[in-house]
Design a protein around this motif. Sequence first.
Motif, PDB file in Angstrom:
ATOM      1  N   LEU A   3     -28.343 -15.424  10.118  1.00  0.00           N
ATOM      2  CA  LEU A   3     -29.490 -14.542  10.340  1.00  0.00           C
ATOM      3  C   LEU A   3     -30.558 -15.211  11.206  1.00  0.00           C
ATOM      4  O   LEU A   3     -31.328 -14.527  11.883  1.00  0.00           O
ATOM      5  CB  LEU A   3     -30.101 -14.143   8.991  1.00  0.00           C
ATOM      6  N   LEU A   4     -30.589 -16.545  11.163  1.00  0.00           N
ATOM      7  CA  LEU A   4     -31.641 -17.274  11.887  1.00  0.00           C
ATOM      8  C   LEU A   4     -31.599 -17.040  13.404  1.00  0.00           C
ATOM      9  O   LEU A   4     -32.628 -16.684  14.006  1.00  0.00           O
ATOM     10  CB  LEU A   4     -31.543 -18.770  11.565  1.00  0.00           C
ATOM     11  N   PRO A   5     -30.442 -17.210  14.105  1.00  0.00           N
ATOM     12  CA  PRO A   5     -30.451 -16.982  15.561  1.00  0.00           C
ATOM     13  C   PRO A   5     -30.770 -15.529  15.925  1.00  0.00           C
ATOM     14  O   PRO A   5     -31.402 -15.271  16.951  1.00  0.00           O
ATOM     15  CB  PRO A   5     -29.025 -17.366  15.992  1.00  0.00           C
ATOM     16  N   VAL A   6     -30.346 -14.584  15.079  1.00  0.00           N
ATOM     17  CA  VAL A   6     -30.657 -13.173  15.335  1.00  0.00           C
ATOM     18  C   VAL A   6     -32.157 -12.941  15.236  1.00  0.00           C
ATOM     19  O   VAL A   6     -32.757 -12.228  16.054  1.00  0.00           O
ATOM     20  CB  VAL A   6     -29.901 -12.261  14.339  1.00  0.00           C
ATOM     21  N   SER A   7     -32.798 -13.570  14.216  1.00  0.00           N
ATOM     22  CA  SER A   7     -34.252 -13.429  14.046  1.00  0.00           C
ATOM     23  C   SER A   7     -35.002 -13.987  15.243  1.00  0.00           C
ATOM     24  O   SER A   7     -35.965 -13.376  15.736  1.00  0.00           O
ATOM     25  CB  SER A   7     -34.688 -14.160  12.761  1.00  0.00           C
ATOM     26  N   ILE A   8     -34.571 -15.150  15.724  1.00  0.00           N
ATOM     27  CA  ILE A   8     -35.230 -15.759  16.902  1.00  0.00           C
ATOM     28  C   ILE A   8     -35.056 -14.858  18.134  1.00  0.00           C
ATOM     29  O   ILE A   8     -36.011 -14.615  18.891  1.00  0.00           O
ATOM     30  CB  ILE A   8     -34.640 -17.168  17.161  1.00  0.00           C
ATOM     31  N   TYR A   9     -33.843 -14.362  18.329  1.00  0.00           N
ATOM     32  CA  TYR A   9     -33.543 -13.486  19.464  1.00  0.00           C
ATOM     33  C   TYR A   9     -34.400 -12.217  19.410  1.00  0.00           C
ATOM     34  O   TYR A   9     -35.029 -11.818  20.402  1.00  0.00           O
ATOM     35  CB  TYR A   9     -32.053 -13.158  19.439  1.00  0.00           C
ATOM     36  N   GLU A  10     -34.449 -11.588  18.246  1.00  0.00           N
ATOM     37  CA  GLU A  10     -35.234 -10.357  18.095  1.00  0.00           C
ATOM     38  C   GLU A  10     -36.711 -10.589  18.351  1.00  0.00           C
ATOM     39  O   GLU A  10     -37.373  -9.804  19.035  1.00  0.00           O
ATOM     40  CB  GLU A  10     -35.056  -9.817  16.664  1.00  0.00           C
ATOM     41  N   PHE A  11     -37.235 -11.666  17.743  1.00  0.00           N
ATOM     42  CA  PHE A  11     -38.665 -11.943  17.864  1.00  0.00           C
ATOM     43  C   PHE A  11     -39.044 -12.161  19.330  1.00  0.00           C
ATOM     44  O   PHE A  11     -40.047 -11.614  19.830  1.00  0.00           O
ATOM     45  CB  PHE A  11     -39.023 -13.175  17.023  1.00  0.00           C
ATOM     46  N   GLY A  12     -38.223 -12.943  20.033  1.00  0.00           N
ATOM     47  CA  GLY A  12     -38.508 -13.205  21.449  1.00  0.00           C
ATOM     48  C   GLY A  12     -38.411 -11.947  22.291  1.00  0.00           C
ATOM     49  O   GLY A  12     -39.263 -11.692  23.161  1.00  0.00           O
ATOM     50  N   TYR A  13     -37.394 -11.127  22.021  1.00  0.00           N
ATOM     51  CA  TYR A  13     -37.193  -9.924  22.813  1.00  0.00           C
ATOM     52  C   TYR A  13     -38.292  -8.886  22.553  1.00  0.00           C
ATOM     53  O   TYR A  13     -38.654  -8.101  23.437  1.00  0.00           O
ATOM     54  CB  TYR A  13     -35.828  -9.308  22.519  1.00  0.00           C
ATOM     55  N   ALA A  14     -38.852  -8.904  21.337  1.00  0.00           N
ATOM     56  CA  ALA A  14     -39.953  -7.987  21.008  1.00  0.00           C
ATOM     57  C   ALA A  14     -41.150  -8.233  21.915  1.00  0.00           C
ATOM     58  O   ALA A  14     -41.859  -7.284  22.294  1.00  0.00           O
ATOM     59  CB  ALA A  14     -40.354  -8.165  19.540  1.00  0.00           C
ATOM     60  N   PHE A  15     -41.387  -9.476  22.294  1.00  0.00           N
ATOM     61  CA  PHE A  15     -42.521  -9.786  23.177  1.00  0.00           C
ATOM     62  C   PHE A  15     -42.110  -9.739  24.648  1.00  0.00           C
ATOM     63  O   PHE A  15     -42.949  -9.493  25.533  1.00  0.00           O
ATOM     64  CB  PHE A  15     -43.095 -11.157  22.824  1.00  0.00           C
ATOM     65  N   GLU A  16     -40.816  -9.973  24.913  1.00  0.00           N
ATOM     66  CA  GLU A  16     -40.350  -9.932  26.299  1.00  0.00           C
ATOM     67  C   GLU A  16     -40.570  -8.537  26.898  1.00  0.00           C
ATOM     68  O   GLU A  16     -41.017  -8.396  28.050  1.00  0.00           O
ATOM     69  CB  GLU A  16     -38.859 -10.299  26.361  1.00  0.00           C
TER      70      GLU A  16
ATOM     71  N   TYR B  77     -33.534 -18.135  23.708  1.00  0.00           N
ATOM     72  CA  TYR B  77     -32.366 -19.012  23.811  1.00  0.00           C
ATOM     73  C   TYR B  77     -32.437 -20.214  22.881  1.00  0.00           C
ATOM     74  O   TYR B  77     -31.511 -21.040  22.873  1.00  0.00           O
ATOM     75  CB  TYR B  77     -32.143 -19.433  25.271  1.00  0.00           C
ATOM     76  N   LEU B  78     -33.466 -20.302  22.075  1.00  0.00           N
ATOM     77  CA  LEU B  78     -33.455 -21.293  20.995  1.00  0.00           C
ATOM     78  C   LEU B  78     -32.443 -20.885  19.916  1.00  0.00           C
ATOM     79  O   LEU B  78     -31.950 -21.728  19.154  1.00  0.00           O
ATOM     80  CB  LEU B  78     -34.854 -21.413  20.362  1.00  0.00           C
TER      81      LEU B  78
END
Length: 583
Positions: free
Chosen positions: A39-52, A69-70
Amino acid sequence: MFLKINYYFSLLLLLSTLVLLCIGYFSWKRNKPYVWMFLLPVSIYEFGYAFEILCTSIEKVKFWIKFEYLGLPFLGVLWLIGVLNFTGYREKIKKSTLILLYIIPIIVLIMNYTNDFHHLFYKKLYMDTHGPFPIVGIVEGPWYWVNIAYTYALMLIGLLIFIIAYFKAVTIVKKQILFLIVAWIIPWISDVIYMLKLLPFDVDLCPLVLSISGVMCSFAILKFKFLKLTPIAMEKVFSNMSEGVIILDYENNIVNLNKASKNIIPELKDIEAGDKKIDEVLKKYETILKVLNSDFYNESLISIKDKEQLKYYKLNISNAYEKDSEIIGKILIFTDITEIELQREKLSELNTFKDRLFTIVSHDIKSPIGVLLSLLELLEDEEDIYKEENKEILYQIKENTRSTYEMVENLLQWFRSQIDGVICNNLSWKLLDIAMNSLESLKQKAELKKISISYEIPQDILVYTDREMLEIVLRNLFLNAIKFTNTGGTIKILAQEFEGIVTIAVSDNGIGIEEEKIENLFNNSGCCHTTFGTSGERGTGVGLMICKEFIEKNNGRIWVQSTVGKGSTFYFTILSGKSYLNT
């Protein structure tokens, strides 16, 4: 209006990120680390894309892509490791091999962060304003496709492992694995749609779809409580159990059964899961069907004939529940207890023999010895018919006979205490009367050794006890004192009462007991070990064990204090009888 779409989408992604983080924390608390790992990489991806998708300049977009990409390069690795943990294959793979899986993701991360110097990850990044809101456009470089290919390869391997686990799993967990397979495939469909640009606008829905898949996987692992073991491990346990197990649905259809159950009931050998109802298969086994169709399930003993040999099984039936309330089936467990039953039958035969032996010893041995002892005492009184030299012989015969009689009496008392227990008939008694009456017949023994006896028992002390047991205890302790006291010695019997407890002591100034022997005086390790007295007296070795048994049955305890060469004092406690006078 179009300008607000990205805000709504961004808010949805942030809420989804929060849900994933909550599930991750919950799974970590539930000792499911592999859940929060994927769940961790998905959370990072989602959070970043929300601001992108809120950014309007390429520089800000680049910052949030680097943030995404972290987690994004590691998504395939962490999801695969989650699958390996879930299915039980994790222990079969070396840790060093798993570490190698991180090499490509680390290179991808470095290539992404240094793209401005070589453009091997993105050939070009630009802001595309043709859609409902500004969004980044990309021209893919070679390492972008390396990342895609590597992630898809790992995800494909994970999918294949799930499919294998599905076909190997028992019926009860197949629904869960199928749920996970669906959750695994959904992100692929979304990513293919995005890659082929099938949507009218160039928005990547993959972060949101990955979030949905993560929630589905978490639900499948955490919600379905029957998965306490991984599917493959559970299948191995189920198949290799020595107990026969049959799983039924709510209509008594056989939905699963293991190999052991087929060996127990031959009619099951040609049955496959889901073929028939158990009532049809077990027509001959009326006892099983009667228990199965009963409203109450208790442990039942059943017998099944196997190749002319009768075997015994303990049958346990329990309900299988869904959501802790609705019954969805039954689980039948057959445990082979043939050896236990055969041993029980043998023990029953031995108990019958023991009872007969006890009767023989009680009547056919004890009674003749008692008569012989009485005759010897009568003959001893006829002094004129014996020469002086024969009197010593007569005395030795009488003493040996008395010793044998006492041994038989003690052994019978011991066996009686072990067979079916001893019932205590407790009443209030005057202690001094019991002591003097029970020891009256033993005074002659003390007089022969010129041992003086004194009673220090207050007249008003009452004890609440079984009188016969207390007399046996006092006689045994008194005989021991005589046995180990030298000629001319003293024996004292003392008693005192304190707070409802009467403490009684039988004290002598005899030879005493060695310290290493004291701890074994009252237990079985001292059984049948006898020590000769100061005048060559013999004992049975069970007298003190009888004392301990009877004292404890009367809610007391017994102990000894002794000094070699100075004597011994045996103490025991009995409940005071004063508080029971009016009950």
